[in-house]
Design a protein around this motif. Structure first.
Motif, PDB file in Angstrom:
ATOM      1  N   MET A   1      45.137 -39.986 -33.832  1.00  0.00           N
ATOM      2  CA  MET A   1      43.722 -40.266 -33.946  1.00  0.00           C
ATOM      3  C   MET A   1      43.389 -41.749 -33.792  1.00  0.00           C
ATOM      4  O   MET A   1      42.290 -42.042 -33.328  1.00  0.00           O
ATOM      5  CB  MET A   1      43.190 -39.724 -35.274  1.00  0.00           C
ATOM      6  CG  MET A   1      43.007 -38.205 -35.301  1.00  0.00           C
ATOM      7  SD  MET A   1      42.052 -37.489 -33.949  1.00  0.00           S
ATOM      8  CE  MET A   1      40.426 -38.104 -34.272  1.00  0.00           C
ATOM      9  N   VAL A   4      42.495 -42.232 -30.191  1.00  0.00           N
ATOM     10  CA  VAL A   4      41.216 -41.583 -29.882  1.00  0.00           C
ATOM     11  C   VAL A   4      40.067 -42.468 -30.363  1.00  0.00           C
ATOM     12  O   VAL A   4      39.090 -42.681 -29.647  1.00  0.00           O
ATOM     13  CB  VAL A   4      41.144 -40.172 -30.522  1.00  0.00           C
ATOM     14  CG1 VAL A   4      39.758 -39.569 -30.348  1.00  0.00           C
ATOM     15  CG2 VAL A   4      42.200 -39.268 -29.926  1.00  0.00           C
ATOM     16  N   THR A   5      40.201 -43.003 -31.562  1.00  0.00           N
ATOM     17  CA  THR A   5      39.174 -43.887 -32.112  1.00  0.00           C
ATOM     18  C   THR A   5      38.992 -45.115 -31.227  1.00  0.00           C
ATOM     19  O   THR A   5      37.859 -45.532 -30.955  1.00  0.00           O
ATOM     20  CB  THR A   5      39.533 -44.305 -33.549  1.00  0.00           C
ATOM     21  OG1 THR A   5      39.654 -43.129 -34.354  1.00  0.00           O
ATOM     22  CG2 THR A   5      38.472 -45.217 -34.144  1.00  0.00           C
ATOM     23  N   GLU A   8      37.109 -44.051 -28.130  1.00  0.00           N
ATOM     24  CA  GLU A   8      35.705 -43.780 -28.455  1.00  0.00           C
ATOM     25  C   GLU A   8      34.920 -45.078 -28.653  1.00  0.00           C
ATOM     26  O   GLU A   8      33.807 -45.214 -28.150  1.00  0.00           O
ATOM     27  CB  GLU A   8      35.601 -42.947 -29.733  1.00  0.00           C
ATOM     28  CG  GLU A   8      36.022 -41.516 -29.567  1.00  0.00           C
ATOM     29  CD  GLU A   8      35.934 -40.764 -30.868  1.00  0.00           C
ATOM     30  OE1 GLU A   8      35.287 -39.703 -30.872  1.00  0.00           O
ATOM     31  OE2 GLU A   8      36.506 -41.229 -31.876  1.00  0.00           O
ATOM     32  N   VAL A  24      46.395 -33.705 -23.885  1.00  0.00           N
ATOM     33  CA  VAL A  24      46.517 -33.531 -25.330  1.00  0.00           C
ATOM     34  C   VAL A  24      47.570 -32.466 -25.596  1.00  0.00           C
ATOM     35  O   VAL A  24      47.435 -31.327 -25.153  1.00  0.00           O
ATOM     36  CB  VAL A  24      45.167 -33.126 -25.957  1.00  0.00           C
ATOM     37  CG1 VAL A  24      45.317 -32.901 -27.456  1.00  0.00           C
ATOM     38  CG2 VAL A  24      44.112 -34.167 -25.653  1.00  0.00           C
ATOM     39  N   VAL A  35      40.341 -33.618 -30.669  1.00  0.00           N
ATOM     40  CA  VAL A  35      40.622 -34.715 -29.738  1.00  0.00           C
ATOM     41  C   VAL A  35      39.958 -34.440 -28.393  1.00  0.00           C
ATOM     42  O   VAL A  35      39.302 -35.320 -27.823  1.00  0.00           O
ATOM     43  CB  VAL A  35      42.142 -34.929 -29.573  1.00  0.00           C
ATOM     44  CG1 VAL A  35      42.435 -35.896 -28.441  1.00  0.00           C
ATOM     45  CG2 VAL A  35      42.751 -35.416 -30.873  1.00  0.00           C
ATOM     46  N   SER A  38      36.168 -34.834 -28.724  1.00  0.00           N
ATOM     47  CA  SER A  38      35.778 -36.237 -28.913  1.00  0.00           C
ATOM     48  C   SER A  38      35.831 -37.020 -27.615  1.00  0.00           C
ATOM     49  O   SER A  38      34.893 -37.755 -27.280  1.00  0.00           O
ATOM     50  CB  SER A  38      36.699 -36.903 -29.937  1.00  0.00           C
ATOM     51  OG  SER A  38      36.556 -36.305 -31.193  1.00  0.00           O
ATOM     52  N   LEU A  39      36.922 -36.885 -26.888  1.00  0.00           N
ATOM     53  CA  LEU A  39      37.071 -37.661 -25.655  1.00  0.00           C
ATOM     54  C   LEU A  39      36.176 -37.149 -24.537  1.00  0.00           C
ATOM     55  O   LEU A  39      35.657 -37.939 -23.741  1.00  0.00           O
ATOM     56  CB  LEU A  39      38.531 -37.673 -25.224  1.00  0.00           C
ATOM     57  CG  LEU A  39      39.474 -38.418 -26.176  1.00  0.00           C
ATOM     58  CD1 LEU A  39      40.897 -38.359 -25.659  1.00  0.00           C
ATOM     59  CD2 LEU A  39      39.029 -39.849 -26.393  1.00  0.00           C
ATOM     60  N   VAL A  46      39.966 -34.968 -19.819  1.00  0.00           N
ATOM     61  CA  VAL A  46      40.905 -34.485 -20.829  1.00  0.00           C
ATOM     62  C   VAL A  46      41.365 -33.082 -20.472  1.00  0.00           C
ATOM     63  O   VAL A  46      40.565 -32.243 -20.038  1.00  0.00           O
ATOM     64  CB  VAL A  46      40.253 -34.450 -22.231  1.00  0.00           C
ATOM     65  CG1 VAL A  46      41.241 -34.039 -23.288  1.00  0.00           C
ATOM     66  CG2 VAL A  46      39.623 -35.782 -22.567  1.00  0.00           C
TER      67      VAL A  46
END
Length: 51
Positions: A1, A4-5, A8, A24, A35, A38-39, A46
């Motif tokens: 994560m 990912v953060t 983002e 992923v 994930v 979010s992406l 993704v």
């Protein structure tokens, strides 16, 4: 994560990383979907890797 953060935050600040497709791979289906969602929201390409 944490990665990912980072992705983002870069997209939020209008400085997205110009990368290819993010694959992923996770044994946790809920985490993997989080994930992906979010992406995808930030227009990163993704795909969920399957075993």
């Amino acid at each position: 994560m944490p990665v990912v953060t980072l992705l983002e935050e870069a997209a939020f600040n209008r400085r997205p990383f110009h990368i290819g497709t993010v694959f992923v791979h996770s044994a946790n289906p809920i985490g993997a979907e989080t994930v992906v969602r979010s992406l995808t929201r930030w227009n990163y390409r993704v795909r969920r890797a399957t075993a």
